[in-house]
Every structure is written in structure tokens, then in C-alpha cells.
Design a protein around this motif. Structure first.
Motif, short mmCIF file in Angstrom:
data_model
loop_
_atom_site.label_atom_id
_atom_site.label_comp_id
_atom_site.label_asym_id
_atom_site.label_seq_id
_atom_site.Cartn_x
_atom_site.Cartn_y
_atom_site.Cartn_z
N UNK A 1 -8.58 22.02 36.77
CA UNK A 1 -8.62 20.55 36.37
C UNK A 1 -7.39 19.77 36.82
N UNK A 2 -6.85 20.23 37.88
CA UNK A 2 -5.89 19.22 38.61
C UNK A 2 -4.64 18.98 37.84
N UNK A 3 -4.23 19.97 36.78
CA UNK A 3 -2.75 19.64 36.11
C UNK A 3 -1.97 20.35 36.54
N UNK A 4 -2.05 21.32 37.22
CA UNK A 4 -1.08 22.06 37.88
C UNK A 4 -1.45 22.88 38.94
N UNK A 5 -0.18 23.22 39.92
CA UNK A 5 -0.54 24.29 40.80
C UNK A 5 0.04 25.58 40.59
N UNK A 6 -0.75 26.66 40.01
CA UNK A 6 -0.24 27.61 39.30
C UNK A 6 0.43 28.75 40.05
N UNK A 7 1.59 28.98 40.17
CA UNK A 7 2.39 30.23 40.65
C UNK A 7 2.46 31.18 39.81
N UNK A 8 1.70 32.25 40.28
CA UNK A 8 1.45 33.43 39.13
C UNK A 8 2.53 34.52 39.35
N UNK A 9 3.50 34.77 38.46
CA UNK A 9 4.64 35.52 38.59
C UNK A 9 4.54 36.74 37.68
N UNK B 1 9.69 39.19 35.56
CA UNK B 1 8.86 37.90 35.91
C UNK B 1 9.56 36.84 35.18
N UNK B 2 9.89 37.22 33.86
CA UNK B 2 10.75 35.91 33.16
C UNK B 2 11.94 35.44 33.90
N UNK B 3 12.49 36.40 34.41
CA UNK B 3 13.80 36.07 35.11
C UNK B 3 13.57 35.29 36.59
N UNK B 4 12.50 35.90 37.05
CA UNK B 4 12.19 35.35 38.54
C UNK B 4 11.60 33.95 38.56
N UNK B 5 10.70 33.59 37.25
CA UNK B 5 10.36 32.36 37.08
C UNK B 5 11.46 31.35 36.71
N UNK B 6 12.32 31.85 35.91
CA UNK B 6 13.50 30.73 35.52
C UNK B 6 14.23 30.52 36.63
N UNK B 7 14.33 31.55 37.49
CA UNK B 7 15.21 31.06 38.73
C UNK B 7 14.65 30.26 39.60
N UNK B 8 13.22 30.47 39.83
CA UNK B 8 12.35 29.35 40.66
C UNK B 8 12.57 27.95 40.03
N UNK B 9 12.63 27.96 38.74
CA UNK B 9 12.77 26.49 37.98
C UNK B 9 14.13 26.05 38.25
N UNK B 10 15.05 26.72 38.13
CA UNK B 10 16.54 26.27 38.36
C UNK B 10 16.81 25.77 39.87
N UNK B 11 16.01 26.51 40.67
CA UNK B 11 16.24 26.01 41.96
C UNK B 11 15.04 24.90 42.56
N UNK B 12 14.56 24.56 41.44
CA UNK B 12 13.73 23.26 41.73
C UNK B 12 12.28 23.56 42.59
N UNK B 13 11.92 24.85 42.43
CA UNK B 13 10.85 25.52 43.26
C UNK B 13 9.55 25.13 42.58
N UNK B 14 9.75 25.25 41.19
CA UNK B 14 8.69 24.81 40.28
C UNK B 14 9.20 23.74 39.28
N UNK B 15 8.22 22.98 38.76
CA UNK B 15 8.59 21.90 37.66
C UNK B 15 8.30 22.15 36.26
N UNK C 1 23.26 30.06 29.87
CA UNK C 1 23.71 28.94 30.66
C UNK C 1 23.48 29.18 32.16
N UNK C 2 23.73 30.44 32.42
CA UNK C 2 23.69 30.85 33.86
C UNK C 2 22.45 30.48 34.73
N UNK C 3 21.51 30.46 33.83
CA UNK C 3 19.88 30.21 34.38
C UNK C 3 19.87 28.94 35.03
N UNK C 4 20.61 27.85 34.37
CA UNK C 4 20.52 26.78 35.28
C UNK C 4 19.49 25.56 34.47
N UNK C 5 18.94 25.99 33.05
CA UNK C 5 17.78 25.25 32.64
C UNK C 5 18.22 24.60 31.36
N UNK C 6 19.51 25.12 30.97
CA UNK C 6 20.24 24.35 29.66
C UNK C 6 20.45 23.19 29.88
#
Length: 476
Positions: A210-218, A249-263, A282-287
Motif C-alpha cells: 500500500x506504499x506506507x512502508x518499505x518493510x525490513x524483516x528482522x 531481533x528486537x535488539x538488532x531492529x533498535x540498533x538499526x533505528x538508532x543508527x538511522x537505517x530505519x525510521x 538509554x544506550x539504545x539511542x532511542x530515548x
């Protein structure tokens, strides 16, 4: 003196009596009062066929120089007819003629008091002439005119007719309108955490189509591919980020978000605690400086606009400072979806401050924080009970004068249990559609439930898309 019995009082309230011609005198009058809501305008448009956007389309009305949509002029005329037909002269009255002047618009939330006053009685022709006047809650005359009616000659008493309950289902309202608003936005990369069951994998792929997301399956590639094969799902060129199990998977997805690889993030086949446990450190970088909270966006046929319920999924028993952040997060979301100054109702069991009920004290404190500029962007009121937060008539009956009461855009619940029950009651017993999002982190987080409908999952992704684009220009 003997008081009338309850049954006698009840019977009196259920009957309508007229004023026969011989009893009508010059100078007597009768009135009724009605508060306009948006449903009234919609119903009048359906019955009359008058779909002038001046009355129905808020954006059109404002672009045309008006503050907001207004009632059709003859809505006020219908109230005059109601007074004539039910009060003076009452049952048996037949309209002869009516002339009206419309002096001012009647807008949603206005209370119109309509009064008819006898100015002449022609007993030979059986005609009564009445001056007609409609005044709003500010004392301004909005409608005036003269009516002539044939008055009944005999006394009539009739029982009130039972009217059906009507609920409006607007085809483009609420969440469906939300989906249409994101059509011009480019999809964002969203990490879908451990989509290892048919429901979560289908939701991710559906939102992608539907054009809302580009899914990255973790998650574990073999498991994801197996689920797709077993359920006839086409993964196409969907990106898969390998992770051996849900925790990883949760840790990797959060890491990707913290690095700006996913929004954005979306929960798959894992517990909410597992995903949020990876987000919160706090170390996850998303707080952010804000407490993380959840909002349901809901639309029910019984309420004329979409509204938010918060927090019904993250904070179990929030203290005052947490509630302040819950309110701030909800106001920010309201702004993003197009509500410029949301009306925020702080809910409790009652609408008065009671030292024995902590929710009422928190509500009063939150309102004072808003008064002092500690919470901005919305209009707060509370404590408010649920009825007077969403019903103008309930608020009026209880004497609550407020810009929020009866018109709330945001309902702030006392705790997670009450909020979760309220949201699910509206969904399962109130025909409500819903979407949900987690706020207060650096990226929006979609928390799907196995019981969520396809529409709810898509709407949640649409909200995440709007927030992700907003965060590009205004990082949380």
C-alpha cells in the motif's frame, strides 16, 4: 398537600398537550433549547439533500473565509416548527405560512434557544400569528421571523412517539480519511521485528504494497521464508535482516533505528515487553526527554470526530510527571494528524476534585500546568467524567462551562487498565475502528495485536508514516 406519585410524574413527562384556540392569548410564548453538533448537520443534509460544502466540509468552509462549518439555515427553521407542533399551539397545529431572516451562523457547539410568541389570534379564521426568535448562548439573535398557523380547536393529549436511534457511518470519515492523507508521502523504511507468524508477516507485506512502508524483516530468515511459503505470501524483494531469535531481533531492529537505517519500528510475533525492553535503555539511542507512551486513534459512529485515548498500553499506573508527558505526546500526535489545538479531557470517575481520588488531583494539577505553560499546544480540562467529556448535553446538565467538555479530541485515562478496557469496549461494543502508535521515542513504534483487523494495522502504519516524515523536520 400530597405530592404526585413517581408514576404520575413519569406519565406527565411522556405526553404532549396542546393549547386549543380558545385558550390562546396574545403575549404567551413557548421555547425550546438545542445544542448543535456535527451529526445534526449531517442528518439534515441527508434528509434535505443539501450537501453544500459550506455546511459539511471544514476545509472548504475555512478556505471560504468562514471560521468553521455552520448549520443549514432551515435547521433553525425546523426548531421553530418543533415548538409550534409540540408546545404552542401544539398537537393538531397546521402550518399556514412562515417568513424568516437569518442574521448569524449557528456553528457546532452553539446552543440555540428558539421562542415563539403569540402576536394575534383570529378566532373566526382559526389562525394564530406568532413572532419567532432564535438566540444563541451569547444572547445574539441568529434567526427571526413570523409564522401563521391554523390552531386546533379541541384539546389534544398524545403520548410521545418512540423514535429510532440513528448512527451515522460516513464513508470517508475517521481512519479511512487518515489513509487518504498519506497518499502523497513517500514510504519509510520500517523494521518489522520478528515477523514469524502469518498475521505479522501479512501486515508488513500489506503495508508495503500500500506504499506506507518499505518493510525490513528482522528475524530468522529460514523461519520467515517458511511462514511465507506455508501461507502463500510473496516476499518479493523484501529485505531480511538475519537475527536468530526474537530477543536478538528486537535488539538488532533498535540498533538499526538508532543508527538511522530505519525510521520506524513494528512489533511482530513477540511480546510487547520484549520489544520495549530493547527500546527503553538509554544506550539504545532511542530515548528522548519524554516518557514513552501509547495512543489509540479511534473513530466510532456515536462520536462526530476521530479521537485519541492515552495511555492504554505502556504505562500501568502513571504518576503526575508521567501523565504530563502522556498528554504532551498525545498533543504532538494530534498536531501531526491535523488537529491544530486539540481539546484534552483528563478523565476520572467524577468531574469534581476529591482528595480521596488521586486521578482527580492529577487532573487538576495537569490543568494548572497547562495554565502556567508547562504543557502547551492544546486546551486541557479536568477532572471530567467520561460522559461530560464526550457529551455536550451531559456537560450542560451538570453545569460544566468548558471549551473541552463534550468536545474532547484526546481522552487521558487514569491508568492502563481503565484505558485498555475503554478502548476495547468501544471497539467491540461501539463499532469503533482504531489504530495505535507508541510515542516519546526517536522513531514511531507500531504495536500490533493478534486481534487487530487489517484496517487497524494499515492505519497504524499510516500514522507511523506521518510521524516519521514529521520527525525529519522536527526531531523528538
Amino acid at each position: 398537600m400530597t405530592s404526585p406519585s413517581l408514576s404520575a410524574v413519569s406519565q406527565a413527562l411522556q405526553v404532549t398537550r396542546n393549547r386549543p384556540l380558545a385558550e390562546i392569548t396574545v403575549g404567551e410564548s413557548a421555547s425550546l433549547e438545542r445544542t448543535l453538533n456535527y451529526e445534526d448537520i449531517q442528518l439534515f443534509a441527508i434528509l434535505s439533500g443539501d450537501v453544500n460544502p459550506r455546511h459539511l466540509d471544514r476545509e472548504f468552509a475555512r478556505a471560504s473565509g468562514f471560521q468553521d462549518v455552520a448549520a443549514h439555515g432551515m435547521w433553525g427553521g425546523a426548531l421553530i416548527s418543533a415548538v409550534l407542533g409540540t408546545r404552542l399551539p401544539g398537537p393538531g397545529t397546521v402550518y399556514r405560512s412562515q417568513s424568516l431572516r437569518f442574521l448569524q451562523a449557528v456553528r457546532v457547539g452553539d446552543t440555540l434557544t428558539v421562542t415563539v410568541t403569540v402576536t394575534a389570534v383570529d378566532t373566526d379564521a382559526q389562525v394564530v400569528t406568532l413572532a419567532c426568535l432564535g438566540v444563541n448562548q451569547q444572547g445574539a439573535t441568529v434567526i427571526e421571523g413570523v409564522a401563521e398557523v391554523h390552531a386546533p380547536t379541541e384539546a389534544i393529549e398524545v403520548s410521545h412517539s418512540a423514535l429510532p436511534e440513528i448512527r451515522l457511518h460516513a464513508e470517508d470519515a475517521g481512519l479511512e480519511r487518515l489513509l487518504s492523507q498519506v497518499g502523497a508521502l513517500a514510504p519509510v523504511r520500517m523494521a518489522v521485528v520478528h515477523p514469524c507468524d502469518a498475521l505479522s508477516l501479512t501486515a508488513a507485506l500489506d503495508a508495503g504494497r500500500n506504499g506506507f512502508i518499505v518493510p525490513v524483516l528482522v528475524g530468522p530468515r529460514a523461519k520467515i521464508e517458511s511462514v511465507a511459503a506455508e501461507n502463500g505470501l510473496d516476499l518479493g524483494d523484501a529485505e531480511i535482516e538475519e537475527a536468530p531469535h526474537s530477543h536478538a531481533a528486537a535488539a538488532r531492529a533498535v540498533e538499526m533505528a538508532g543508527r538511522g537505517e530505519v525510521e520506524a519500528l513494528m512489533k511482530g510475533a513477540l511480546h510487547t515487553d520484549e520489544l520495549m525492553g530493547a527500546v527503553v535503555p538509554s544506550g539504545a539511542g532511542l530515548r528522548t526527554k519524554r516518557r514513552i507512551s501509547h495512543c489509540f486513534l479511534m473513530q466510532t459512529p456515536a462520536y462526530p470526530r476521530p479521537f485519541l485515548i492515552t495511555d492504554a498500553a505502556i504505562n500501568i499506573a502513571p504518576d503526575l510527571q508521567t501523565k504530563a508527558d502522556i498528554v504532551r505526546n498525545a498533543i504532538d500526535l494530534a498536531h501531526v494528524i491535523g488537529v491544530a489545538e486539540p481539546r484534552v479531557a483528563i478523565l476520572a470517575a467524577v468531574e469534581t476534585v476529591n482528595p480521596s481520588m488521586p486521578a482527580t488531583l492529577d487532573a487538576a494539577a495537569l490543568c494548572k500546568m497547562a495554565d502556567r505553560g508547562q504543557i502547551t499546544g492544546g486546551r486541557l480540562d479536568g477532572p471530567l467524567a467520561f460522559d461530560n467529556a464526550v457529551s455536550p448535553s451531559a456537560a450542560r446538565i451538570k453545569g460544566i462551562a468548558s471549551e473541552v467538555a463534550g468536545l474532547a479530541d484526546i481522552l487521558v485515562v487514569p491508568d492502563l487498565e481503565s484505558g485498555n478496557m475503554l478502548a476495547k469496549q468501544l471497539e467491540y461494543m461501539g463499532d469503533a475502528s482504531s489504530a495505535g502508535i507508541v510515542l516519546g521515542a526517536r522513531v514511531p513504534i507500531v504495536l500490533t495485536s493478534r486481534a487487530d483487523s487489517r484496517e487497524s494495522r494499515l492505519a497504524s502504519c499510516a500514522i507511523a508514516l506521518m510521524l516519521a516524515h514529521h520527525f525529519r523536520n522536527a526531531p523528538p
